[in-house]
Write a protein that holds these residues in place. Structure first.
Motif, mmCIF file in Angstrom:
data_model
loop_
_atom_site.group_PDB
_atom_site.id
_atom_site.type_symbol
_atom_site.label_atom_id
_atom_site.label_comp_id
_atom_site.label_asym_id
_atom_site.label_seq_id
_atom_site.Cartn_x
_atom_site.Cartn_y
_atom_site.Cartn_z
ATOM 1 N N LYS A 79 38.132 43.575 43.060
ATOM 2 C CA LYS A 79 38.313 43.702 44.748
ATOM 3 C C LYS A 79 39.182 43.767 45.543
ATOM 4 C CE LYS A 79 32.987 43.857 44.432
ATOM 5 N NZ LYS A 79 32.461 43.223 44.831
ATOM 6 N N VAL A 80 40.287 42.155 45.443
ATOM 7 C CA VAL A 80 41.030 41.528 45.885
ATOM 8 C C VAL A 80 42.324 41.961 45.828
ATOM 9 C CG1 VAL A 80 42.914 39.357 45.874
ATOM 10 C CG2 VAL A 80 40.125 39.201 46.094
ATOM 11 N N PHE A 83 41.992 45.653 47.760
ATOM 12 C CA PHE A 83 42.213 44.983 49.154
ATOM 13 C C PHE A 83 43.998 44.625 49.039
ATOM 14 C CE2 PHE A 83 41.922 41.671 52.804
ATOM 15 C CZ PHE A 83 40.713 42.329 53.770
ATOM 16 N N VAL A 84 44.841 43.624 48.433
ATOM 17 C CA VAL A 84 46.440 43.844 49.490
ATOM 18 C C VAL A 84 47.006 44.599 48.609
ATOM 19 C CG1 VAL A 84 45.331 41.452 48.956
ATOM 20 C CG2 VAL A 84 46.336 41.718 46.899
ATOM 21 N N PRO A 217 44.365 38.070 56.229
ATOM 22 C CA PRO A 217 42.807 38.155 57.004
ATOM 23 C C PRO A 217 42.514 39.392 57.948
ATOM 24 C CG PRO A 217 43.016 35.752 56.617
ATOM 25 C CD PRO A 217 44.834 37.048 56.127
ATOM 26 N N GLY A 235 40.961 32.458 50.646
ATOM 27 C CA GLY A 235 40.101 33.092 51.321
ATOM 28 C C GLY A 235 39.050 32.232 52.453
ATOM 29 N N MET A 238 39.824 34.153 55.729
ATOM 30 C CA MET A 238 39.376 35.305 55.646
ATOM 31 C C MET A 238 38.496 35.592 55.645
ATOM 32 S SD MET A 238 41.404 37.030 52.789
ATOM 33 C CE MET A 238 41.031 38.060 52.105
ATOM 34 N N LEU A 297 34.609 35.585 47.653
ATOM 35 C CA LEU A 297 36.067 36.221 47.891
ATOM 36 C C LEU A 297 35.413 37.422 47.938
ATOM 37 C CD1 LEU A 297 38.734 36.067 49.660
ATOM 38 C CD2 LEU A 297 40.066 35.465 47.307
ATOM 39 N N GLY A 298 35.496 37.694 46.898
ATOM 40 C CA GLY A 298 34.666 39.251 46.691
ATOM 41 C C GLY A 298 34.380 39.836 47.842
ATOM 42 N N VAL A 301 36.129 40.773 51.179
ATOM 43 C CA VAL A 301 36.969 41.551 50.777
ATOM 44 C C VAL A 301 36.052 42.827 51.628
ATOM 45 C CG1 VAL A 301 37.573 42.977 49.194
ATOM 46 C CG2 VAL A 301 38.958 40.937 49.634
ATOM 47 N N ASP A 302 34.626 42.866 50.908
ATOM 48 C CA ASP A 302 33.865 44.124 50.779
ATOM 49 C C ASP A 302 33.909 44.149 52.474
ATOM 50 O OD1 ASP A 302 33.749 44.861 48.232
ATOM 51 O OD2 ASP A 302 31.837 43.428 47.811
ATOM 52 N N THR A 305 36.027 45.280 54.684
ATOM 53 C CA THR A 305 37.121 46.781 54.389
ATOM 54 C C THR A 305 36.063 46.834 54.764
ATOM 55 O OG1 THR A 305 37.887 46.447 52.019
ATOM 56 C CG2 THR A 305 37.180 48.422 51.943
#
Length: 420
Positions: A79-80, A83-84, A217, A235, A238, A297-298, A301-302, A305
């Motif tokens: 996921k990270v 995301f980046v 973030p 993390g 964000m 952190l995952g 990100v979800d 997103t």
């Protein structure tokens, strides 16, 4: 302007702490996300659920819980990476924070265990940082210079709070081994012009590292397009938990670097007189990692997103414009950093004439429940450059509103009356 579909009141309901009533019946006005962001229920519940029902050690247990933990931990890495915009999931190294990620890279330079010439460092070589850096992007390079005899140099900062690039060619030379700068300043809000610096870094054969703790973030990230060699972020800024950070690096560089820490899980095989190491990213993840924090952190990100980073960026841009205009009406207030929206994020630091920032922060908290940060924000050299001991910093995020900025302005007027 923020999209008409951006419903900040709905978003605020996702963050339990924002509905908290402080002692005395004061509502919480949280304007300190540049320090650490608050956490949505989705992150809190994901971590609680894993601890309650799935927790086991990763990468080594063969039972069901170990398998579930490993799958969730590695899914967070996927996921990270997405995301980046990382070209490969294996380029995502989990650390405990951005400071560790920066130290990890600094450790590779001048290390006798690293034979790659790109990591050579000794007398006559140079490290380039900037005057606006967080201490986490200063001290590791100072230590490296002390270990190796290299010279530490830095970009100055203009009165407007921008990097002074007028001496770029004289500062970044064939002696430069690495340039490490903030992508976005944690004090000034300035977004630094990577595209203007990168060609010179490449021309002299140096490497480029970015501290993106304040940018990832808040803005859409595409590390592949950014062009840096290493990027660090964390993390807890964000909407994720503390205790988890990320180092992204180009795979060929990570492969060449020696391990930063030794111990379990980063090894391939061990004898009494030598060891071989696991491939990246696990080579840099010694011991039991921050499992639940990575999974949290995952989930962060979800969550980000699902809202959309472009929408978050637009909302913060609107808040920043509103804040700069509103703060300009407070007598004696001086913004330290860009006064316009060009290449800047939602961090506004300021001084109030005749009032120490510590007093500003204390009164805002005691009288109005407004949480801001005061001090030098782990960027003391930058404050020395501007001739001030400290600033008050208001930092905005996806859940803040213009009414909270209005509350800040009313609070600052009250502070002025107290010290009149």
């Amino acid at each position: 302007m923020t999209s008409v579909n951006y419903d900040v009141e709905r978003i605020r309901k996702d963050f339990p702490i924002l509905s908290r009533e402080l002692p005395g019946g004061r509502p919480l006005v949280y304007l300190d996300s540049g320090n650490s962001s608050q956490k949505p229920l989705a992150v809190i519940e994901t971590m609680r659920e894993h601890l309650a029902s799935h927790y086991g050690n990763v990468g080594r247990a063969m039972h069901v819980l170990g398998t579930e933990s490993t799958e969730a931990y590695e899914a967070a890495r996927d996921k990270v990476a997405a995301f980046v915009g990382a070209p490969s999931r294996d380029e995502i190294v989990f650390t405990k924070n951005a400071s560790e990620a920066l130290n990890l890279v600094a450790y590779a330079f001048g290390n006798r265990a690293c034979e790659d010439p790109r990591f050579r460092m000794g007398p006559g070589d140079e490290i380039v940082i900037s005057e606006m850096e967080h201490h986490s992007n200063i001290v590791p390079w100072q230590l490296l210079a002390q270990r190796t005899g290299a010279t530490l140099r830095w970009f100055p900062v203009t009165d407007e709070g921008r990097l002074d690039l007028s001496g770029l060619d004289d500062l970044v030379t064939e002696r430069t081994r690495i340039v490490s700068i903030a992508h976005q300043s944690n004090v000034l809000g300035t977004v630094n012009p990577v595209a203007a610096i990168l060609p010179r870094v490449r021309e002299v054969g140096a490497l480029l590292m970015l501290d993106a703790s304040q940018s990832v973030p808040h803005h859409p990230a595409d590390f592949a397009a950014l062009g840096a060699d290493f990027v660090a972020f964390t993390g807890h800024k964000m909407v994720g938990p503390s205790g988890i950070g990320v180092l992204w690096g180009r795979r060929e560089l990570l492969d060449a670097m020696p391990p930063f820490l030794g111990g379990g899980e980063m090894i391939e095989a061990v004898w009494m007189d030598r060891s071989t190491y696991a491939p990246v990213p696990h080579k840099f993840e010694a011991g039991t990692p921050p499992i639940v924090e990575a999974i949290g952190l995952g989930a962060a990100v979800d969550y980000l997103t699902s809202i959309g980073m472009p929408a978050i960026e637009a909302h913060e841009r609107e808040l920043t414009a509103y804040a700069l205009n509103a703060l300009a009406e407070v007598p004696g207030l001086r913004v330290i950093g860009p006064r316009d929206l060009e290449m800047r994020g939602g961090t506004v630091s300021f001084t109030l004439e005749g009032v120490h920032p510590h007093d500003v922060g204390q009164i805002l908290d005691d009288a109005f429940g407004i949480a801001v940060r005061v001090g030098h924000h782990c960027a003391r050299p930058l404050h020395l450059r501007f001739g001030i001991p400290a600033t008050t910093r208001a930092s905005f995020y996806l859940y803040n509103t213009t009414s909270e900025i209005d509350a800040l302005v009313r609070g600052l007027h009250h502070v002025r009356k107290v010290f009149a």
